[in-house]
Design an enzyme around this catalytic site. Structure first.
Site, short mmCIF file in Angstrom:
data_model
loop_
_atom_site.label_atom_id
_atom_site.label_comp_id
_atom_site.label_asym_id
_atom_site.label_seq_id
_atom_site.Cartn_x
_atom_site.Cartn_y
_atom_site.Cartn_z
N PRO A 1 0.87 -1.23 0.13
CA PRO A 1 -0.08 -0.03 -0.06
C PRO A 1 0.91 1.23 0.10
O PRO A 1 1.88 1.20 0.63
CB PRO A 1 -0.84 -0.12 1.31
CG PRO A 1 0.15 -1.04 2.19
CD PRO A 1 0.74 -1.80 1.33
N PHE A 2 0.34 2.32 -0.65
CA PHE A 2 1.02 3.41 -0.49
C PHE A 2 0.18 4.67 -0.59
O PHE A 2 -0.97 4.67 -1.11
CB PHE A 2 1.97 3.77 -1.78
CG PHE A 2 1.51 3.90 -3.14
CD1 PHE A 2 1.01 2.88 -4.02
CD2 PHE A 2 1.37 5.09 -3.63
CE1 PHE A 2 0.58 2.97 -5.22
CE2 PHE A 2 0.69 5.30 -4.65
CZ PHE A 2 0.51 4.34 -5.64
#
Ligand code: 0L1
Ligand code: MG
Length: 338
Positions: free
Chosen positions: A277-278
């Protein structure tokens, strides 16, 4: 000592940050080849100081690399010593959160609980047995912060001898009721026997490892306090564990103790599994490096909580915007003085 105080503090912060964020690093002697044993233990002490300052409690100590199997596995020839704080302790049968760890391994240990403090030099097996209230089975979860467990002994000492989690349980036994050298030890992973050994694998007698710890502390003007739990070192080599694993340890006369490793989280989104995830954050320029660091830390934690992904996989970008690049209610932020 070869390193100055500032370097020691910086290395302690670096290694503890790796521990708390489950990030690996290269062994610290790569950058500091002159680091000596006093430096290594001073870095470990500073990690403990940091934890105590945040409210942790020192609950025990550990000896590591005390069996020939472990020494051979690691290619070394002398024991090392570390500390145990309350956040490392896991209740019997509980779940270890694998996402908080880098590459955990488990070791079967004989744990000592002391009724009297022990201080070297000159501490021996007899003094240890006289000061021991009871012994019981323990599983230590080690998790070196060094990439692929590639390290040297001084780097390991600085990294608190890879200490991460531990559980003790089973049947507490007074030391005069058993011969610890001949105690049979069997560790299972997912129902299969993965290692077997006997107490004598630890320096000929597990109490010898506790004596070695007391003598090591005595040289530094310290002692093993009464009430401390002491892990005397892995009886066999360490075994890697994965999410979803169940590990059980049985020690003759001392019963059994177990740990579960939390199953891998299925982190799903409309697109499928999120493995990395970013977040991208836009902020007006002018924040200090500390403010940006704090934002990165908070957003990273939020991503871990929202997706269940390990923190090592989380990415956060900060984009800084010049003031003239945004506006409120149709007016440039710059003109608004924001
Ligand atoms: O408890 C231990 O024996 C750990 C020693 C440190 C080396 C390792 O990470 O295996
Ligand atoms: Mg150990």
């Amino acid at each position: 000592m070869a390193l100055d105080q500032q370097t020691i503090r910086g290395l302690a912060e670096h290694l503890e940050t790796c521990e708390l964020r489950a990030l690996d690093t290269l062994k610290i002697t790569d950058e500091h080849p002159s680091m000596d044993w006093d430096d290594a233990y001073a870095i470990q002490d500073d990690i403990l100081r940091r934890k105590l300052a945040r409210g942790a409690r020192l609950i025990g100590l550990k000896a590591g690399l005390t069996s020939h199997a472990k020494m051979k596995q690691m290619g070394v020839d002398s024991p090392v010593f570390g500390f145990l704080v309350d956040s490392f302790s896991v209740p019997e049968g509980a779940e270890v959160k694998v996402k908080e760890l880098i590459h955990p391994k488990v070791e079967p240990e004989i744990a000592f609980v002391l009724k009297r403090a022990l201080k070297g030099p000159g501490c021996h097996i007899g003094a240890v047995l006289a000061a021991t209230d009871f012994v019981l089975p323990g599983i230590e979860v080690i998790d070196s912060r060094y990439r692929d467990f590639k390290f040297d002994l001084k780097s390991v000492v600085a990294d608190n001898t890879s200490a991460a989690r531990f559980v003790v349980g089973g049947r507490a036994m007074r030391p005069d009721r058993i011969d610890m050298r001949t105690l049979g030890v069997m560790m299972e992973k997912n129902g299969e026997v993965v290692s077997i050994g006997a107490g004598a694998a630890v320096l000929g007698h597990p109490a010898a490892a506790v004596a070695a710890l007391a003598n090591h502390l005595g040289r530094r003007g310290q002692e093993i306090p009464a009430g401390a739990v002491v892990l005397s070192g892995g009886v066999t080599e360490a075994i890697s564990v994965e999410p979803g694993d169940h590990v059980g340890l049985r020690i003759q006369h001392l019963g059994s103790v177990s740990l579960n490793f939390a199953p891998a989280c299925r982190c799903t989104s409309p697109e499928g599994n999120i493995t990395m995830p970013f977040a991208q954050i836009y902020m007006v320029e002018g924040r200090t490096p500390e403010q940006k660091k704090a934002v990165i830390e908070k957003v990273s934690q939020a991503l871990v909580e929202a997706t269940g992904a390990p923190i090592a996989n989380v990415r956060v970008w900060i984009h800084e915007m010049p003031k003239e690049n945004w506006g409120i209610a149709g007016v440039s932020a710059k003109d608004l003085g924001r």
